[in-house]
Design a protein around this motif. Structure first.
Motif, PDB file in Angstrom:
ATOM      1  N   ASN A  51      25.276 -21.697 -21.114  1.00  0.00           N
ATOM      2  CA  ASN A  51      25.486 -22.841 -20.232  1.00  0.00           C
ATOM      3  C   ASN A  51      24.478 -22.978 -19.101  1.00  0.00           C
ATOM      4  O   ASN A  51      24.549 -23.915 -18.327  1.00  0.00           O
ATOM      5  N   GLY A  52      23.574 -22.034 -18.987  1.00  0.00           N
ATOM      6  CA  GLY A  52      22.606 -22.089 -17.904  1.00  0.00           C
ATOM      7  C   GLY A  52      23.118 -21.393 -16.654  1.00  0.00           C
ATOM      8  O   GLY A  52      24.204 -20.814 -16.639  1.00  0.00           O
ATOM      9  N   ALA A  53      22.339 -21.477 -15.598  1.00  0.00           N
ATOM     10  CA  ALA A  53      22.649 -20.781 -14.349  1.00  0.00           C
ATOM     11  C   ALA A  53      23.945 -21.291 -13.739  1.00  0.00           C
ATOM     12  O   ALA A  53      24.290 -22.469 -13.859  1.00  0.00           O
ATOM     13  N   PHE A  54      24.642 -20.370 -13.086  1.00  0.00           N
ATOM     14  CA  PHE A  54      25.856 -20.742 -12.364  1.00  0.00           C
ATOM     15  C   PHE A  54      25.453 -21.510 -11.114  1.00  0.00           C
ATOM     16  O   PHE A  54      24.533 -21.132 -10.406  1.00  0.00           O
ATOM     17  N   LYS A  55      26.150 -22.603 -10.858  1.00  0.00           N
ATOM     18  CA  LYS A  55      25.853 -23.416  -9.683  1.00  0.00           C
ATOM     19  C   LYS A  55      26.653 -22.956  -8.472  1.00  0.00           C
ATOM     20  O   LYS A  55      26.277 -23.215  -7.340  1.00  0.00           O
ATOM     21  N   SER A  56      27.780 -22.278  -8.715  1.00  0.00           N
ATOM     22  CA  SER A  56      28.601 -21.750  -7.634  1.00  0.00           C
ATOM     23  C   SER A  56      29.342 -20.516  -8.138  1.00  0.00           C
ATOM     24  O   SER A  56      29.498 -20.324  -9.348  1.00  0.00           O
ATOM     25  N   ILE A  57      29.827 -19.717  -7.208  1.00  0.00           N
ATOM     26  CA  ILE A  57      30.611 -18.533  -7.560  1.00  0.00           C
ATOM     27  C   ILE A  57      31.887 -18.962  -8.295  1.00  0.00           C
ATOM     28  O   ILE A  57      32.325 -18.302  -9.233  1.00  0.00           O
ATOM     29  N   ASP A  58      32.467 -20.081  -7.890  1.00  0.00           N
ATOM     30  CA  ASP A  58      33.718 -20.557  -8.508  1.00  0.00           C
ATOM     31  C   ASP A  58      33.570 -20.843  -9.998  1.00  0.00           C
ATOM     32  O   ASP A  58      34.544 -20.784 -10.734  1.00  0.00           O
ATOM     33  N   GLU A  59      32.371 -21.138 -10.444  1.00  0.00           N
ATOM     34  CA  GLU A  59      32.135 -21.417 -11.858  1.00  0.00           C
ATOM     35  C   GLU A  59      32.415 -20.194 -12.735  1.00  0.00           C
ATOM     36  O   GLU A  59      32.658 -20.323 -13.934  1.00  0.00           O
ATOM     37  N   LEU A  60      32.429 -19.016 -12.131  1.00  0.00           N
ATOM     38  CA  LEU A  60      32.735 -17.799 -12.889  1.00  0.00           C
ATOM     39  C   LEU A  60      34.151 -17.820 -13.467  1.00  0.00           C
ATOM     40  O   LEU A  60      34.442 -17.098 -14.410  1.00  0.00           O
TER      41      LEU A  60
END
Length: 103
Positions: A51-60
Motif C-alpha cells: 500500500n505504500g508509505a504510512f501517512k499517519s501512525i493511525d494507519e497502522l
C-alpha cells in the motif's frame, strides 16, 4: 574516568528512545518494539510494500493484529516521518555517436 562512565550511563536511556520510522524500519527493527513479534512485524512490512508509505501512525490499525490499544501503547515509539521512497530507475545508458575522423 569514573565521571565519564557515569555520564554515559546517565545518557544511555536517551539514546534508546529514538522513534522507529514504520516507513523505513526493517522487520528486525520492528520486532524490537514491545508487543511486536515476527508475525506483526512482517504484516507491517507486507502492508507497506502493498500500500505504500504510512501517512499517519493511525494507519497502522489497518494492519492485521494491530488494534487501537496496541497502537496507543506504541505511539510514542513510532514515527512516519521521512517516508521511504523507491529508488528511481536508472536511466538507460545511451551510446555516444562515434567521433568523426579528423581530415
Amino acid at each position: 574516568m569514573k565521571s565519564l562512565f557515569a555520564l554515559l550511563f546517565a545518557l544511555a536511556p536517551f539514546f534508546c528512545l529514538a522513534a522507529v520510522n514504520v516507513n523505513t524500519a526493517t522487520q528486525a527493527e520492528l520486532e524490537a518494539l514491545k508487543g511486536i513479534g515476527p508475525a506483526k512485524a512482517k504484516a507491517i512490512v507486507d502492508y507497506r510494500s502493498k500500500n505504500g508509505a504510512f501517512k499517519s501512525i493511525d494507519e497502522l490499525e489497518k494492519v492485521g493484529g494491530i488494534g487501537k490499544n496496541m497502537l496507543d501503547k506504541l505511539r510514542g515509539e513510532l514515527s512516519v516521518s521521512g517516508a521511504s521512497k523507491p529508488a528511481a530507475p536508472a536511466a538507460p545508458a545511451q551510446a555516444k555517436p562515434a567521433a568523426k575522423p579528423a581530415k
